[in-house]
Design a protein around this motif. Structure first.
Motif, PDB file in Angstrom:
ATOM      1  N   VAL A 125       0.861  -1.176   0.000  1.00 49.49           N
ATOM      2  CA  VAL A 125       0.000   0.000   0.000  1.00 49.49           C
ATOM      3  C   VAL A 125       0.895   1.223   0.000  1.00 49.49           C
ATOM      4  CG1 VAL A 125      -1.833   1.278   1.172  1.00 49.49           C
ATOM      5  CG2 VAL A 125      -1.793  -1.234   1.291  1.00 49.49           C
ATOM      6  N   ARG A 126       0.680   2.125  -0.935  1.00 51.11           N
ATOM      7  CA  ARG A 126       1.521   3.321  -1.044  1.00 51.11           C
ATOM      8  C   ARG A 126       0.663   4.570  -1.156  1.00 51.11           C
ATOM      9  NH1 ARG A 126       5.438   1.726  -6.138  1.00 51.11           N
ATOM     10  NH2 ARG A 126       6.447  -0.132  -5.264  1.00 51.11           N
ATOM     11  N   GLN A 127       1.284   5.678  -0.817  1.00 48.56           N
ATOM     12  CA  GLN A 127       0.675   6.957  -1.159  1.00 48.56           C
ATOM     13  C   GLN A 127       0.950   7.232  -2.632  1.00 48.56           C
ATOM     14  OE1 GLN A 127       0.885   9.125   3.219  1.00 48.56           O
ATOM     15  NE2 GLN A 127       1.380  10.273   1.374  1.00 48.56           N
ATOM     16  N   ALA A 128       0.235   8.200  -3.186  1.00 50.84           N
ATOM     17  CA  ALA A 128       0.343   8.461  -4.618  1.00 50.84           C
ATOM     18  C   ALA A 128       1.747   8.891  -5.026  1.00 50.84           C
ATOM     19  CB  ALA A 128      -0.675   9.521  -5.033  1.00 50.84           C
ATOM     20  N   ASP A 129       2.515   9.443  -4.082  1.00 50.48           N
ATOM     21  CA  ASP A 129       3.874   9.881  -4.399  1.00 50.48           C
ATOM     22  C   ASP A 129       4.897   8.762  -4.253  1.00 50.48           C
ATOM     23  OD1 ASP A 129       4.054   9.559  -1.687  1.00 50.48           O
ATOM     24  OD2 ASP A 129       4.474  11.660  -1.230  1.00 50.48           O
ATOM     25  N   GLY A 130       4.441   7.557  -3.911  1.00 47.45           N
ATOM     26  CA  GLY A 130       5.325   6.405  -3.832  1.00 47.45           C
ATOM     27  C   GLY A 130       5.751   6.002  -2.444  1.00 47.45           C
TER      28      GLY A 130
ATOM     29  N   LYS B  94      -0.116  11.800 -17.950  1.00 46.33           N
ATOM     30  CA  LYS B  94      -1.347  12.032 -18.708  1.00 46.33           C
ATOM     31  C   LYS B  94      -1.512  11.027 -19.846  1.00 46.33           C
ATOM     32  CE  LYS B  94      -1.770  16.978 -17.748  1.00 46.33           C
ATOM     33  NZ  LYS B  94      -1.837  18.334 -18.324  1.00 46.33           N
ATOM     34  N   GLY B  95      -0.397  10.567 -20.396  1.00 40.53           N
ATOM     35  CA  GLY B  95      -0.479   9.614 -21.494  1.00 40.53           C
ATOM     36  C   GLY B  95      -1.065   8.280 -21.096  1.00 40.53           C
ATOM     37  N   LEU B  96      -1.086   8.000 -19.798  1.00 48.75           N
ATOM     38  CA  LEU B  96      -1.629   6.727 -19.315  1.00 48.75           C
ATOM     39  C   LEU B  96      -3.039   6.868 -18.757  1.00 48.75           C
ATOM     40  CD1 LEU B  96       1.473   5.108 -17.567  1.00 48.75           C
ATOM     41  CD2 LEU B  96       0.780   5.057 -19.963  1.00 48.75           C
ATOM     42  N   THR B  97      -3.682   7.988 -19.044  1.00 52.41           N
ATOM     43  CA  THR B  97      -5.049   8.207 -18.567  1.00 52.41           C
ATOM     44  C   THR B  97      -5.993   7.078 -18.938  1.00 52.41           C
ATOM     45  OG1 THR B  97      -4.771  10.607 -18.604  1.00 52.41           O
ATOM     46  CG2 THR B  97      -7.027   9.774 -18.651  1.00 52.41           C
ATOM     47  N   PRO B  98      -5.906   6.495 -20.160  1.00 53.57           N
ATOM     48  CA  PRO B  98      -6.810   5.378 -20.482  1.00 53.57           C
ATOM     49  C   PRO B  98      -6.724   4.224 -19.506  1.00 53.57           C
ATOM     50  CG  PRO B  98      -5.774   6.191 -22.478  1.00 53.57           C
ATOM     51  CD  PRO B  98      -5.084   6.880 -21.334  1.00 53.57           C
ATOM     52  N   LEU B  99      -5.541   4.025 -18.915  1.00 52.76           N
ATOM     53  CA  LEU B  99      -5.390   2.954 -17.931  1.00 52.76           C
ATOM     54  C   LEU B  99      -6.181   3.262 -16.669  1.00 52.76           C
ATOM     55  CD1 LEU B  99      -4.210   0.474 -16.586  1.00 52.76           C
ATOM     56  CD2 LEU B  99      -2.055   1.706 -16.273  1.00 52.76           C
ATOM     57  N   VAL B 100      -6.132   4.503 -16.204  1.00 53.27           N
ATOM     58  CA  VAL B 100      -6.872   4.884 -14.995  1.00 53.27           C
ATOM     59  C   VAL B 100      -8.378   4.816 -15.247  1.00 53.27           C
ATOM     60  CG1 VAL B 100      -7.278   6.704 -13.305  1.00 53.27           C
ATOM     61  CG2 VAL B 100      -4.984   6.352 -14.214  1.00 53.27           C
ATOM     62  N   LYS B 101      -8.813   5.404 -16.369  1.00 54.62           N
ATOM     63  CA  LYS B 101     -10.247   5.441 -16.657  1.00 54.62           C
ATOM     64  C   LYS B 101     -10.810   4.057 -16.968  1.00 54.62           C
ATOM     65  CE  LYS B 101     -10.648  10.202 -18.262  1.00 54.62           C
ATOM     66  NZ  LYS B 101     -11.100  11.098 -19.360  1.00 54.62           N
ATOM     67  N   GLY B 102      -9.958   3.155 -17.454  1.00 53.00           N
ATOM     68  CA  GLY B 102     -10.445   1.842 -17.829  1.00 53.00           C
ATOM     69  C   GLY B 102     -10.635   0.882 -16.676  1.00 53.00           C
ATOM     70  N   LEU B 103     -10.079   1.185 -15.515  1.00 52.99           N
ATOM     71  CA  LEU B 103     -10.231   0.278 -14.380  1.00 52.99           C
ATOM     72  C   LEU B 103     -11.689   0.159 -13.964  1.00 52.99           C
ATOM     73  CD1 LEU B 103      -7.205   1.393 -12.148  1.00 52.99           C
ATOM     74  CD2 LEU B 103      -7.337  -0.612 -13.650  1.00 52.99           C
ATOM     75  N   SER B 104     -12.064  -1.004 -13.492  1.00 53.72           N
ATOM     76  CA  SER B 104     -13.414  -1.204 -12.967  1.00 53.72           C
ATOM     77  C   SER B 104     -13.589  -0.395 -11.687  1.00 53.72           C
ATOM     78  CB  SER B 104     -13.654  -2.685 -12.658  1.00 53.72           C
ATOM     79  OG  SER B 104     -13.584  -3.467 -13.833  1.00 53.72           O
TER      80      SER B 104
ATOM     81  N   THR C 141       5.723  -4.132  -8.786  1.00 51.64           N
ATOM     82  CA  THR C 141       5.587  -3.854 -10.218  1.00 51.64           C
ATOM     83  C   THR C 141       4.174  -3.372 -10.526  1.00 51.64           C
ATOM     84  OG1 THR C 141       7.244  -5.533 -10.745  1.00 51.64           O
ATOM     85  CG2 THR C 141       5.785  -4.835 -12.527  1.00 51.64           C
ATOM     86  N   LEU C 142       3.186  -4.034  -9.945  1.00 48.15           N
ATOM     87  CA  LEU C 142       1.794  -3.609 -10.129  1.00 48.15           C
ATOM     88  C   LEU C 142       1.569  -2.220  -9.546  1.00 48.15           C
ATOM     89  CD1 LEU C 142      -0.070  -6.927  -9.183  1.00 48.15           C
ATOM     90  CD2 LEU C 142       0.186  -5.961 -11.481  1.00 48.15           C
ATOM     91  N   ALA C 143       2.138  -1.975  -8.368  1.00 50.85           N
ATOM     92  CA  ALA C 143       1.976  -0.670  -7.721  1.00 50.85           C
ATOM     93  C   ALA C 143       2.673   0.428  -8.521  1.00 50.85           C
ATOM     94  CB  ALA C 143       2.506  -0.713  -6.298  1.00 50.85           C
ATOM     95  N   ASP C 144       3.839   0.111  -9.093  1.00 46.52           N
ATOM     96  CA  ASP C 144       4.551   1.093  -9.922  1.00 46.52           C
ATOM     97  C   ASP C 144       3.684   1.549 -11.093  1.00 46.52           C
ATOM     98  OD1 ASP C 144       6.763   1.005  -8.327  1.00 46.52           O
ATOM     99  OD2 ASP C 144       8.043  -0.063  -9.751  1.00 46.52           O
TER     100      ASP C 144
ATOM    101  N   ALA D  36       0.443   5.630 -13.692  1.00 47.42           N
ATOM    102  CA  ALA D  36      -0.789   5.985 -14.396  1.00 47.42           C
ATOM    103  C   ALA D  36      -1.439   7.235 -13.811  1.00 47.42           C
ATOM    104  CB  ALA D  36      -1.768   4.817 -14.360  1.00 47.42           C
ATOM    105  N   LEU D  37      -1.290   7.427 -12.500  1.00 46.75           N
ATOM    106  CA  LEU D  37      -1.873   8.604 -11.859  1.00 46.75           C
ATOM    107  C   LEU D  37      -1.101   9.881 -12.173  1.00 46.75           C
ATOM    108  CD1 LEU D  37      -2.720   7.194  -8.311  1.00 46.75           C
ATOM    109  CD2 LEU D  37      -4.333   7.740 -10.142  1.00 46.75           C
ATOM    110  N   SER D  38       0.154   9.738 -12.534  1.00 50.10           N
ATOM    111  CA  SER D  38       0.991  10.923 -12.734  1.00 50.10           C
ATOM    112  C   SER D  38       1.244  11.262 -14.195  1.00 50.10           C
ATOM    113  CB  SER D  38       2.341  10.732 -12.029  1.00 50.10           C
ATOM    114  OG  SER D  38       3.038   9.607 -12.556  1.00 50.10           O
TER     115      SER D  38
END
Length: 483
Positions: free
Chosen positions: A105-110, A398-408, A386-389, A394-396
């Motif tokens: 479990v991590r904070q958004a800053d790692g 912008k190019g990975l926004t589809p990954l964040v929005k695509g999660l259930s 690796t999963l947490a990375d 993805a949160l930081s």
């Protein structure tokens, strides 16, 4: 005399005033009408439009509201690290969980709040798809589409050859384009109508039909995937084109083609089956197809493109893949990434493309083993970090926004729609689920009720009691919003 002169002067002034008023009113009316026309034509911003609008459709069970927007950590919203440690301890003490588990479990800053067995590599099941999604989103143009084209190879009215050429759209529809869904966005009925019009203009009323399915070469199926796909219902190898991802047995029309909960056997030759549907639609549009029942396969598709249809945007397809945990689309994204990077056109090339891209993104890939791009094939393993990375990145980025929005979204969408982790946490947790006979896993992010976002990854292998292990994972993740 003076009175008459004054009267005439007054009248002239009144007439001029009336003309000015009339002219001003006319100009105002012209401006209003002009602005309205420009608004209707979408030349200026405004509420009016003549364009057709489309709205995404989701099954009734998940129309319960929009998930909250992710927000950065608020100053002063300190995390109760002791509470996190207690949640982890309670999780570890769950009877029936077994010992083969890892979590972080991590904070958004790692900053790590808690972790357990994080150095042990585990089989991740479908949480592996987040790795493929991150790599694909960083390499591919996620606003692009996959075209399917009708190519006229010969223009002789007496002997015309038409070729159906695909570029990887495995979600073709049998009817007209469906703007409301991802599955079926590009309709073979629309392609047939537009192709028939172009043929009629050339005085061609009879054709021989062929199709090209060479995009992904001959090596298409990850080795060993059949161990978890014995009935062939969980995976369809990537093809240049397919209707409804090559599923057979669906009764048309399908009310919610994007739902993804239906697992059916697959047709043996998806591209050929798509060509047969196209032939049928061509005949309905007045074109005689000599080999309508068995279109020919060809390795080349040269000629004039008469018509083309477009899939949904890659970002939409990625969201569908993640929400529904679609193994076939995950492998498709891996293969498209490999092609874009010039990697070998094979399942192994797709894995190489994903891992090399993750390395460039700064994701820790130590001990990462990918047997495929979906997590279905036995033999994959990774560390939860690796999963947490990937979630953190993805949160930081912008190019990975589809990954964040695509999660259930737990309690709302996708594979987590019916997963009642915690009523208070519904809508606050975005996850990628992972489930195999011996694996239960979750990776994603959670919006804290006091502000800020946490990322997490939990993987359990070979639990003594699968149901107990899943409930333990749900209990842990479902409590993170309140720490």
């Amino acid at each position: 005399m003076g009175d008459r002169h004054q009267l005439r002067t007054t009248r002239r002034r009144q007439i001029k005033r009336r003309w000015r008023v009339a002219l001003a009113a006319l100009v105002a009316a012209v401006l209003v009408v002009g602005c309205a026309c420009m608004d209707l034509a979408d030349l200026v911003p405004g509420p009016l439009t003549l364009a057709k609008t489309s709205h995404s459709s989701v099954p009734p069970a998940v129309i319960t509201g929009e998930p909250p927007t992710l927000a950065a950590d608020k100053p002063g919203s300190a995390v109760d690290a002791g509470r996190v440690q207690q949640l982890v301890s309670d999780f570890a003490d769950t009877p029936g969980l077994g010992n083969a588990y890892s979590l972080v479990v991590r904070q958004a800053d790692g900053r790590v709040l808690a972790q357990k067995n994080a150095d042990q590599a585990r089989q991740p099941a479908s949480t592996m798809k987040t790795l493929t999604a991150a790599a694909a989103a960083s390499v591919l143009d996620m606003s692009s589409q996959l075209d399917t084209e009708a190519v006229l190879n010969s223009s002789s009215p007496s002997q015309a050859t038409l070729i159906l050429r695909g570029h990887g759209d495995m979600l073709l529809g049998v009817a007209k384009d469906d703007p409301l869904h991802v599955n079926g966005r590009a309709g073979l009925g629309t392609l047939a109508e537009e192709t028939a019009q172009a043929l009629h203009q050339r005085r061609i009323g009879r054709v021989t039909l062929a199709y090209q399915d060479t995009l992904f070469g001959d090596d298409r199926t990850p080795k060993g995937i059949e161990a978890n796909n014995t009935d062939g219902i969980y995976f369809q190898e990537p093809v240049a084109m397919a209707v409804d991802e090559a599923r057979q047995g669906r009764v048309e029309p399908v009310a919610y083609p994007d739902a993804g909960e239906v697992y059916l056997t697959r047709v043996q030759n998806p591209a050929g089956a798509a060509a047969a549907v196209f032939a049928s639609r061509l005949m309905e549009s007045g074109i005689q197809v000599d080999n309508a029942l068995e279109p020919e396969q060809t390795d080349h598709a040269q000629g004039r493109v008469l018509a083309r249809i477009h899939s949904a945007r890659l970002s939409e397809i990625m969201s569908l893949m993640l929400r529904n945990s679609d193994n076939s689309l995950a492998e498709l994204f891996g293969r498209l990434t490999a092609l874009a990077l010039g990697m070998p056109n094979s399942p192994a090339g797709a894995v190489k493309a994903v891992t090399s891209t993750l390395n460039k993104l700064g994701v820790d890939t130590a001990d990462l083993k990918m047997a495929d791009c979906s997590g279905l094939t036995p033999g994959s393993s990774l560390k939860v970090g690796t999963l947490a990375d990937v979630q953190q990145l993805a949160l930081s980025e912008k190019g990975l926004t589809p990954l964040v929005k695509g999660l259930s979204v737990v309690g709302l969408t996708g594979t987590a729609a019916g997963r009642k982790i915690d009523n208070q946490a519904d809508g606050l947790i975005r996850v990628k689920t992972g489930t195999l006979d011996n694996v239960t896993s979750l990776a994603g992010n959670v919006i804290r009720s006091s502000g800020g976002v946490l990322v997490f990854a939990v993987v359990v292998n070979d639990p003594e009691d699968v149901a107990v292990a899943r409930q333990a994972v749900d209990t842990l993740v479902g409590s993170l919003d309140r720490i």
